[in-house]
Design a protein around this motif. Sequence first.
Motif, PDB file in Angstrom:
ATOM      1  N   ARG A 123      -3.285  -7.917   7.886  1.00 16.98           N
ATOM      2  CA  ARG A 123      -4.021  -7.137   6.875  1.00 16.98           C
ATOM      3  C   ARG A 123      -5.274  -6.560   7.527  1.00 16.98           C
ATOM      4  NH1 ARG A 123      -2.388  -9.476   1.551  1.00 16.98           N
ATOM      5  NH2 ARG A 123      -4.017  -8.142   0.676  1.00 16.98           N
TER       6      ARG A 123
ATOM      7  N   ASP B  97      -5.769  -2.759   3.810  1.00 20.85           N
ATOM      8  CA  ASP B  97      -6.411  -3.268   2.589  1.00 20.85           C
ATOM      9  C   ASP B  97      -7.571  -2.389   2.135  1.00 20.85           C
ATOM     10  OD1 ASP B  97      -4.764  -5.410   2.431  1.00 20.85           O
ATOM     11  OD2 ASP B  97      -6.244  -6.920   3.001  1.00 20.85           O
ATOM     12  N   PRO B  98      -7.802  -2.239   0.817  1.00 19.78           N
ATOM     13  CA  PRO B  98      -7.068  -2.875  -0.260  1.00 19.78           C
ATOM     14  C   PRO B  98      -5.641  -2.321  -0.359  1.00 19.78           C
ATOM     15  CG  PRO B  98      -8.692  -1.312  -1.139  1.00 19.78           C
ATOM     16  CD  PRO B  98      -8.930  -1.401   0.325  1.00 19.78           C
ATOM     17  N   SER B  99      -4.702  -3.254  -0.569  1.00 21.14           N
ATOM     18  CA  SER B  99      -3.294  -2.851  -0.571  1.00 21.14           C
ATOM     19  C   SER B  99      -2.604  -3.284  -1.858  1.00 21.14           C
ATOM     20  CB  SER B  99      -2.577  -3.483   0.621  1.00 21.14           C
ATOM     21  OG  SER B  99      -2.677  -4.884   0.579  1.00 21.14           O
TER      22      SER B  99
ATOM     23  N   ASP C  85       0.025  -4.839  -4.368  1.00 16.43           N
ATOM     24  CA  ASP C  85       0.348  -6.271  -4.250  1.00 16.43           C
ATOM     25  C   ASP C  85       1.789  -6.608  -3.873  1.00 16.43           C
ATOM     26  OD1 ASP C  85       1.539  -5.649  -6.642  1.00 16.43           O
ATOM     27  OD2 ASP C  85       0.747  -7.381  -7.732  1.00 16.43           O
TER      28      ASP C  85
ATOM     29  N   PHE D  88      -6.967  -6.925  -4.108  1.00 21.07           N
ATOM     30  CA  PHE D  88      -6.112  -6.161  -3.189  1.00 21.07           C
ATOM     31  C   PHE D  88      -6.498  -6.407  -1.727  1.00 21.07           C
ATOM     32  CE2 PHE D  88      -6.180  -3.808  -7.167  1.00 21.07           C
ATOM     33  CZ  PHE D  88      -4.912  -3.292  -7.326  1.00 21.07           C
ATOM     34  N   ASN D  89      -7.537  -7.222  -1.511  1.00 21.44           N
ATOM     35  CA  ASN D  89      -7.991  -7.518  -0.149  1.00 21.44           C
ATOM     36  C   ASN D  89      -7.526  -8.912   0.261  1.00 21.44           C
ATOM     37  OD1 ASN D  89      -9.434  -5.098   0.125  1.00 21.44           O
ATOM     38  ND2 ASN D  89     -11.224  -5.973  -0.929  1.00 21.44           N
TER      39      ASN D  89
ATOM     40  N   ILE E 238     -10.986  -4.742  -7.701  1.00 19.78           N
ATOM     41  CA  ILE E 238     -10.396  -4.300  -6.434  1.00 19.78           C
ATOM     42  C   ILE E 238     -10.255  -5.453  -5.432  1.00 19.78           C
ATOM     43  CG2 ILE E 238     -10.723  -2.736  -4.439  1.00 19.78           C
ATOM     44  CD1 ILE E 238     -10.168  -1.120  -6.896  1.00 19.78           C
ATOM     45  N   SER E 239     -11.103  -6.484  -5.566  1.00 21.05           N
ATOM     46  CA  SER E 239     -11.087  -7.555  -4.554  1.00 21.05           C
ATOM     47  C   SER E 239      -9.715  -8.202  -4.396  1.00 21.05           C
ATOM     48  CB  SER E 239     -12.121  -8.631  -4.903  1.00 21.05           C
ATOM     49  OG  SER E 239     -11.786  -9.231  -6.128  1.00 21.05           O
TER      50      SER E 239
ATOM     51  N   PRO F 219      -8.573  -3.972   7.086  1.00 25.84           N
ATOM     52  CA  PRO F 219      -9.306  -3.235   6.055  1.00 25.84           C
ATOM     53  C   PRO F 219      -9.380  -1.735   6.341  1.00 25.84           C
ATOM     54  CG  PRO F 219     -10.798  -4.602   7.359  1.00 25.84           C
ATOM     55  CD  PRO F 219      -9.418  -4.913   7.831  1.00 25.84           C
TER      56      PRO F 219
END
Length: 376
Positions: free
Chosen positions: A134, A115-117, A119, A345-346, A342-343, A136
């Motif tokens: 997941r 992550d961020p990954s 979707d 993607f976390n 960006i959040s 980081p």
Amino acid sequence: MSVSKLPNVGTTIFTTMSALAHEHGAINLAQGFPNFPIDPLLQEQLLKVARESVHQYAPLQGLPTLREKICNLVAKQYGRSIGGQEVLITAGATQAIFTAIQALVFPGEEVIILDPSYDCYEAPVLLAGAKAIRIPLTDSFEPNWSLIEAKMTQKTKLLLINNPHNPSGKVWSSADFDALEGIMSRFPNLLLLSDEVYEFIAFEKGHQSIHERNTIRDRALIVSSFGKTFHITGWKVGYVVCSDFLMKELLKVHQFLVFSVNSVAQAALANYLDLVDVNELSKFYQDKRDFFRQGLKNSRFELWPAEGSYFQVANIRGISTLSDLEFCCELTIKHGVAAIPISVFNADVKDQGLIRFCYAKTTETLQDAIEKLCKI
Ligand code: PMP
Ligand code: GLN
């Protein structure tokens, strides 16, 4: 009572932000797609093949001519010799990833996602009855190899990587590949899914591919997308390269998911691959990146390094205390420029005050956006 198989999945942020941009007439630097015309040579090939006999089902694995051209491309770019049986043409990278995960991952197994990954990684894992782990990336978007290794278990089936990276624009260094090779040698049953859809958009550092790593490539599935390479995101044609023993399983899923991919697009792309030099793409996007960054130099956005893909990450903390999502909505509605927070993607929706702009746009669009962004 209806029970959802994906209770935590909503509409993608790309669809949401594009709709918001449209509603408010904002410049859409959110969803990643080019807004300039495609190469006339590709257009010509499309018109040409449309007059030929290419309108019935393509072979299940993809047109042999297109697969052969992909083999040539992989040989030329990466010095790896593969056969057409190791290439599967898919309806975009999205279907390649979905197919690979459905075909190879068993219920109860684990898939590592960094992550961020992007979707589309997690849902196929959940639908396979498996667990998405997941992990980081570091604050500068590098893989945290010791953490990754610490999260490996007997159940870990697949490690999913993405380089050049969406959303950060980070490009891996040799040391990352060396570390990856180390992990793969210590976990001999681990498979690798390498999302390289931006393989031809890497700037100063250049792109290194898993195709070039002969100790691990036989256990890897390497995914690419003509949508990114030839500015045709709407065509939805991509491919995955993997060894015969993995391909055998992928084909079982592919045949019942789509059976085969758009025949006209495949025929046009097969011809076009003889006419185009993919190595021109990085320079093309580097000019756009430089123009966009130069334009924002005196803005209040703090720009992150942009090493590849066609995204520019910016820190908004010098401008606003809103969450990144709220800021993107305000930016779209009040200031007329849409971006992606960006959040989202976390896994934990961690908000670092970072947003993503897509600069795959005409100079005119970028200039209009720059003017608006510099007023903030
Ligand atoms: N992976 C990444 C990192 C992407 O940015 C995208 C979006 N293009 C995809 C996969 C999906 O590609 P496609 O549109 O070919 O399905
Ligand atoms: N890959 C594109 C992006 O990151 C989005 C594609 C889509 O909307 N599914 O913006």
